[in-house]
Design a protein around this motif. Structure first.
Motif, PDB file in Angstrom:
ATOM      1  N   VAL A   1     -12.479   4.868 -14.507  1.00 14.24           N
ATOM      2  CA  VAL A   1     -13.892   5.010 -14.155  1.00 14.24           C
ATOM      3  C   VAL A   1     -14.203   6.466 -13.822  1.00 14.24           C
ATOM      4  CG1 VAL A   1     -15.681   4.368 -12.495  1.00 14.24           C
ATOM      5  CG2 VAL A   1     -14.112   2.621 -13.367  1.00 14.24           C
ATOM      6  N   LYS A   2     -13.329   7.084 -13.031  1.00 11.86           N
ATOM      7  CA  LYS A   2     -13.518   8.489 -12.659  1.00 11.86           C
ATOM      8  C   LYS A   2     -13.420   9.404 -13.875  1.00 11.86           C
ATOM      9  CE  LYS A   2     -11.888   8.199  -7.859  1.00 11.86           C
ATOM     10  NZ  LYS A   2     -10.813   8.585  -6.909  1.00 11.86           N
ATOM     11  N   ARG A   3     -12.503   9.090 -14.785  1.00 20.88           N
ATOM     12  CA  ARG A   3     -12.330   9.902 -15.997  1.00 20.88           C
ATOM     13  C   ARG A   3     -13.613   9.891 -16.834  1.00 20.88           C
ATOM     14  NH1 ARG A   3      -9.650   8.014 -21.216  1.00 20.88           N
ATOM     15  NH2 ARG A   3      -9.139   9.888 -22.391  1.00 20.88           N
ATOM     16  N   TYR A   4     -14.197   8.723 -17.013  1.00 23.96           N
ATOM     17  CA  TYR A   4     -15.438   8.609 -17.771  1.00 23.96           C
ATOM     18  C   TYR A   4     -16.569   9.365 -17.084  1.00 23.96           C
ATOM     19  CZ  TYR A   4     -14.103   5.236 -21.386  1.00 23.96           C
ATOM     20  OH  TYR A   4     -13.559   4.630 -22.489  1.00 23.96           O
ATOM     21  N   GLN A   5     -16.682   9.205 -15.775  1.00 21.92           N
ATOM     22  CA  GLN A   5     -17.782   9.841 -15.061  1.00 21.92           C
ATOM     23  C   GLN A   5     -17.656  11.357 -15.108  1.00 21.92           C
ATOM     24  OE1 GLN A   5     -20.443   8.009 -13.597  1.00 21.92           O
ATOM     25  NE2 GLN A   5     -21.314  10.079 -13.733  1.00 21.92           N
ATOM     26  N   LYS A   6     -16.422  11.845 -14.990  1.00 22.02           N
ATOM     27  CA  LYS A   6     -16.195  13.291 -15.055  1.00 22.02           C
ATOM     28  C   LYS A   6     -16.635  13.854 -16.397  1.00 22.02           C
ATOM     29  CE  LYS A   6     -12.481  16.759 -14.938  1.00 22.02           C
ATOM     30  NZ  LYS A   6     -11.008  16.971 -14.856  1.00 22.02           N
ATOM     31  N   GLU A   7     -16.287  13.171 -17.486  1.00 20.52           N
ATOM     32  CA  GLU A   7     -16.638  13.665 -18.814  1.00 20.52           C
ATOM     33  C   GLU A   7     -18.143  13.535 -19.065  1.00 20.52           C
ATOM     34  OE1 GLU A   7     -15.143  15.637 -22.238  1.00 20.52           O
ATOM     35  OE2 GLU A   7     -14.461  15.299 -20.182  1.00 20.52           O
ATOM     36  N   PHE A   8     -18.745  12.469 -18.549  1.00 20.46           N
ATOM     37  CA  PHE A   8     -20.184  12.261 -18.667  1.00 20.46           C
ATOM     38  C   PHE A   8     -20.941  13.390 -17.976  1.00 20.46           C
ATOM     39  CE2 PHE A   8     -24.080   9.791 -17.277  1.00 20.46           C
ATOM     40  CZ  PHE A   8     -24.622   9.650 -18.543  1.00 20.46           C
ATOM     41  N   ASP A   9     -20.523  13.711 -16.759  1.00 18.81           N
ATOM     42  CA  ASP A   9     -21.167  14.792 -16.007  1.00 18.81           C
ATOM     43  C   ASP A   9     -20.961  16.132 -16.695  1.00 18.81           C
ATOM     44  OD1 ASP A   9     -21.955  12.929 -14.128  1.00 18.81           O
ATOM     45  OD2 ASP A   9     -20.322  13.373 -12.718  1.00 18.81           O
ATOM     46  N   ARG A  10     -19.772  16.341 -17.254  1.00 19.89           N
ATOM     47  CA  ARG A  10     -19.479  17.600 -17.945  1.00 19.89           C
ATOM     48  C   ARG A  10     -20.381  17.753 -19.166  1.00 19.89           C
ATOM     49  NH1 ARG A  10     -15.387  20.375 -21.413  1.00 19.89           N
ATOM     50  NH2 ARG A  10     -14.794  18.419 -22.399  1.00 19.89           N
ATOM     51  N   PHE A  11     -20.545  16.690 -19.938  1.00 23.23           N
ATOM     52  CA  PHE A  11     -21.389  16.744 -21.127  1.00 23.23           C
ATOM     53  C   PHE A  11     -22.837  17.058 -20.764  1.00 23.23           C
ATOM     54  CE2 PHE A  11     -24.209  14.548 -24.183  1.00 23.23           C
ATOM     55  CZ  PHE A  11     -23.860  15.243 -25.339  1.00 23.23           C
ATOM     56  N   LYS A  12     -23.364  16.379 -19.765  1.00 23.70           N
ATOM     57  CA  LYS A  12     -24.761  16.593 -19.371  1.00 23.70           C
ATOM     58  C   LYS A  12     -24.982  18.034 -18.904  1.00 23.70           C
ATOM     59  CE  LYS A  12     -25.058  13.168 -16.431  1.00 23.70           C
ATOM     60  NZ  LYS A  12     -25.690  12.269 -15.432  1.00 23.70           N
ATOM     61  N   LYS A  13     -24.011  18.570 -18.168  1.00 27.67           N
ATOM     62  CA  LYS A  13     -24.145  19.939 -17.662  1.00 27.67           C
ATOM     63  C   LYS A  13     -24.037  20.966 -18.784  1.00 27.67           C
ATOM     64  CE  LYS A  13     -22.060  23.225 -14.409  1.00 27.67           C
ATOM     65  NZ  LYS A  13     -20.991  23.423 -13.399  1.00 27.67           N
ATOM     66  N   LEU A  14     -23.027  20.821 -19.656  1.00 25.06           N
ATOM     67  CA  LEU A  14     -22.770  21.830 -20.684  1.00 25.06           C
ATOM     68  C   LEU A  14     -23.855  21.862 -21.752  1.00 25.06           C
ATOM     69  CD1 LEU A  14     -18.903  21.450 -21.154  1.00 25.06           C
ATOM     70  CD2 LEU A  14     -20.118  23.343 -20.075  1.00 25.06           C
ATOM     71  N   PHE A  15     -24.468  20.702 -22.038  1.00 22.80           N
ATOM     72  CA  PHE A  15     -25.479  20.661 -23.103  1.00 22.80           C
ATOM     73  C   PHE A  15     -26.891  20.439 -22.557  1.00 22.80           C
ATOM     74  CE2 PHE A  15     -21.588  19.724 -25.533  1.00 22.80           C
ATOM     75  CZ  PHE A  15     -21.733  20.639 -26.560  1.00 22.80           C
ATOM     76  N   ASN A  16     -27.015  20.446 -21.236  1.00 22.51           N
ATOM     77  CA  ASN A  16     -28.326  20.346 -20.580  1.00 22.51           C
ATOM     78  C   ASN A  16     -29.099  19.115 -21.071  1.00 22.51           C
ATOM     79  OD1 ASN A  16     -30.406  21.125 -18.835  1.00 22.51           O
ATOM     80  ND2 ASN A  16     -31.417  22.364 -20.423  1.00 22.51           N
ATOM     81  N   VAL A  17     -28.463  17.957 -20.975  1.00 23.09           N
ATOM     82  CA  VAL A  17     -29.066  16.692 -21.388  1.00 23.09           C
ATOM     83  C   VAL A  17     -28.928  15.677 -20.250  1.00 23.09           C
ATOM     84  CG1 VAL A  17     -28.698  17.052 -23.854  1.00 23.09           C
ATOM     85  CG2 VAL A  17     -26.901  15.986 -22.478  1.00 23.09           C
ATOM     86  N   SER A  18     -29.562  14.529 -20.412  1.00 20.61           N
ATOM     87  CA  SER A  18     -29.556  13.531 -19.338  1.00 20.61           C
ATOM     88  C   SER A  18     -28.874  12.229 -19.739  1.00 20.61           C
ATOM     89  CB  SER A  18     -30.997  13.231 -18.909  1.00 20.61           C
ATOM     90  OG  SER A  18     -31.747  12.728 -20.006  1.00 20.61           O
ATOM     91  N   CYS A  19     -28.351  12.146 -20.977  1.00 22.70           N
ATOM     92  CA  CYS A  19     -27.735  10.897 -21.431  1.00 22.70           C
ATOM     93  C   CYS A  19     -26.689  11.211 -22.502  1.00 22.70           C
ATOM     94  CB  CYS A  19     -28.792   9.946 -21.981  1.00 22.70           C
ATOM     95  SG  CYS A  19     -29.704  10.622 -23.399  1.00 22.70           S
ATOM     96  N   ALA A  20     -25.948  10.180 -22.916  1.00 21.62           N
ATOM     97  CA  ALA A  20     -24.915  10.385 -23.931  1.00 21.62           C
ATOM     98  C   ALA A  20     -24.490   9.062 -24.536  1.00 21.62           C
ATOM     99  CB  ALA A  20     -23.698  11.083 -23.334  1.00 21.62           C
ATOM    100  N   TYR A  21     -24.148   9.084 -25.813  1.00 18.04           N
ATOM    101  CA  TYR A  21     -23.370   8.004 -26.406  1.00 18.04           C
ATOM    102  C   TYR A  21     -21.904   8.220 -26.013  1.00 18.04           C
ATOM    103  CZ  TYR A  21     -27.346   6.885 -29.464  1.00 18.04           C
ATOM    104  OH  TYR A  21     -28.572   6.525 -29.944  1.00 18.04           O
TER     105      TYR A  21
END
Length: 415
Positions: free
Chosen positions: A30-50
């Protein structure tokens, strides 16, 4: 580009996928997914992800059979390459992969990627899909992977198949079959990475689950499901620490010697010769063929039959026959295939690891995994013996080199 699935604005409910992917739900995942989700949103300045996932793989039985048209039992495993991604309209694939340089591939530009690199692998998948008439397009992504490189579980194939699945989802309405994803991934590795691999790794990862694979037809794999998740067992890989340096000739000698025997009998691959005709044919060829080549060919025929035994045993939940066949496979690899040690070398990491592990299997099984000579061994361990096995093997090997795995029931997938 309309999708039935919506991108995640948060990861609520994502763990409902974890049993199929990892065999269990853990706080660590769960933590691994959340970490990558937060990283993606920050690096690409977005609010969601597939979210997409592509596993590594293990060869359960069928050691060095595929290259001569033989059979293998394979499975996807509970280690994966994980991606957070969104489509773009600029026809550029931009991947930020944890621990590596950015990958930027311009689909409208020239092929400038250096062969043998990750960008080249991406380009190879794109070209492979276009050659088959499929659509491609740009996307931004963050990748992270725990499919360990050099452990014989196919980190590069995991990466290639994941790229194919993302493009399948975004631009092809999920129409690309698992077999096509595997073939395109192999094309990429052969032509754009420069590695002459077969189809085993990519197929096991694209399909997932326990599968019986038949490589008798050139460029076509027959895949049949084995409805068993080995729920009471763990697959434990041990990285023996042996070096693969200077072993290219050792690996190459196995398929070449098997094919040498086939050519002496008028065919290209051993699968084209019945076992009966093989034994009749070699009777007059002892002076023409090296003894080791004949021994390796005998392993091929015996191992092919063992693959069928393993597949049938697992379908019947006959674990006694399954364990017996895996141990016999290990003995055959040691004595007939001879890919557990390098002739003339005092370093024998595979036989040493197998011998030590035997003492703690408590009714399990083990054998060399993959190419052999150095690298990993595969141990089949009952779950109620897993802690005991790992604790004892930790006296001889670093815990990071003892890798417990579960069967992953699905192939590469967008969650």
């Amino acid at each position: 580009m309309a999708q039935m699935k919506c991108p995640y604005s948060d990861l609520k409910g994502i763990e409902s996928n974890f049993h199929a992917l990892y065999g269990e739900v853990t706080e660590e995942q769960v933590k691994r997914y959340q970490k990558e989700f937060d990283r993606f949103k920050k690096l690409f300045n977005v609010s969601c992800a597939y979210v997409a996932s592509s596993s590594g793989r293990v060869e359960v039985c069928g050691n060095h059979t595929d290259h001569n048209g033989g059979r293998v039992v394979s499975c996807g495993i509970s280690l994966d390459t994980l991606a957070m991604f969104l489509p773009t309209d600029n026809n550029v694939i931009h991947i930020k992969s944890e621990g590596y340089n950015d990958i930027v591939v311009n689909l409208d530009g020239d092929e400038i990627e250096k062969i043998g690199t990750s960008p080249a692998l991406v380009r190879g998948v794109v070209v492979g899909l276009k050659n088959k008439g499929y659509k491609v397009g740009g996307f931004n992504a963050c990748f992270t992977s725990n499919v360990l490189g050099g452990a014989g579980i196919s980190s590069s194939a995991s990466f290639e198949v994941l790229i194919a699945e993302i493009l399948n989802f975004l631009y092809n309405d999920g129409k690309i079959t698992a077999e096509e994803k595997a073939i395109v991934a192999q094309f990429s590795e052969n032509k754009y990475f420069g590695k002459p691999c077969g189809l085993l790794d990519q197929t096991a990862i694209a399909f997932g689950g326990l599968k019986a694979l038949d490589f008798a037809k050139q460029g076509k794999i027959s895949v049949s499901n084995i409805d068993n998740s080995l729920s009471e067992y763990s697959l434990v890989l041990i990285n023996t620490g042996g070096s693969h340096a200077n072993l290219t000739g050792e690996y190459a000698s196995i398929p070449e010697e098997m094919k040498m025997v086939a050519r002496a009998l008028g065919k290209e691959k051993l699968i084209e010769i019945s076992e009966e005709d093989f034994y009749k044919g070699i009777a007059g060829l002892h002076d023409e063929l090296p003894d080791r080549a004949i021994s390796r060919a005998i392993h091929f025929y015996n191992e092919n039959k063992r693959v069928d035994t393993v597949a049938n045993a697992l379908r019947k939940n006959d674990y006694e026959s399954f364990i017996k066949a895996i141990n016999e496979s290990g003995i055959s690899s040691m004595c007939k295939l001879q890919n557990c040690y390098v002739a003339g070398s005092n370093e024998q990491p595979i036989p040493k690891a197998l011998s030590i592990a035997e003492n703690f299997l408590c009714g399990g099984a083990n054998r060399v995994h993959g190419g052999g000579f150095a690298g990993t061994i595969l141990n089949i361990v009952k779950d109620d013996n897993l802690a005991y096995f790992i604790d004892n093997m930790s006296r001889y090997y670093d815990k990071k080199d003892i890798i417990p795995l579960k069967v992953r029931s699905v192939g590469a997938i967008v969650l």
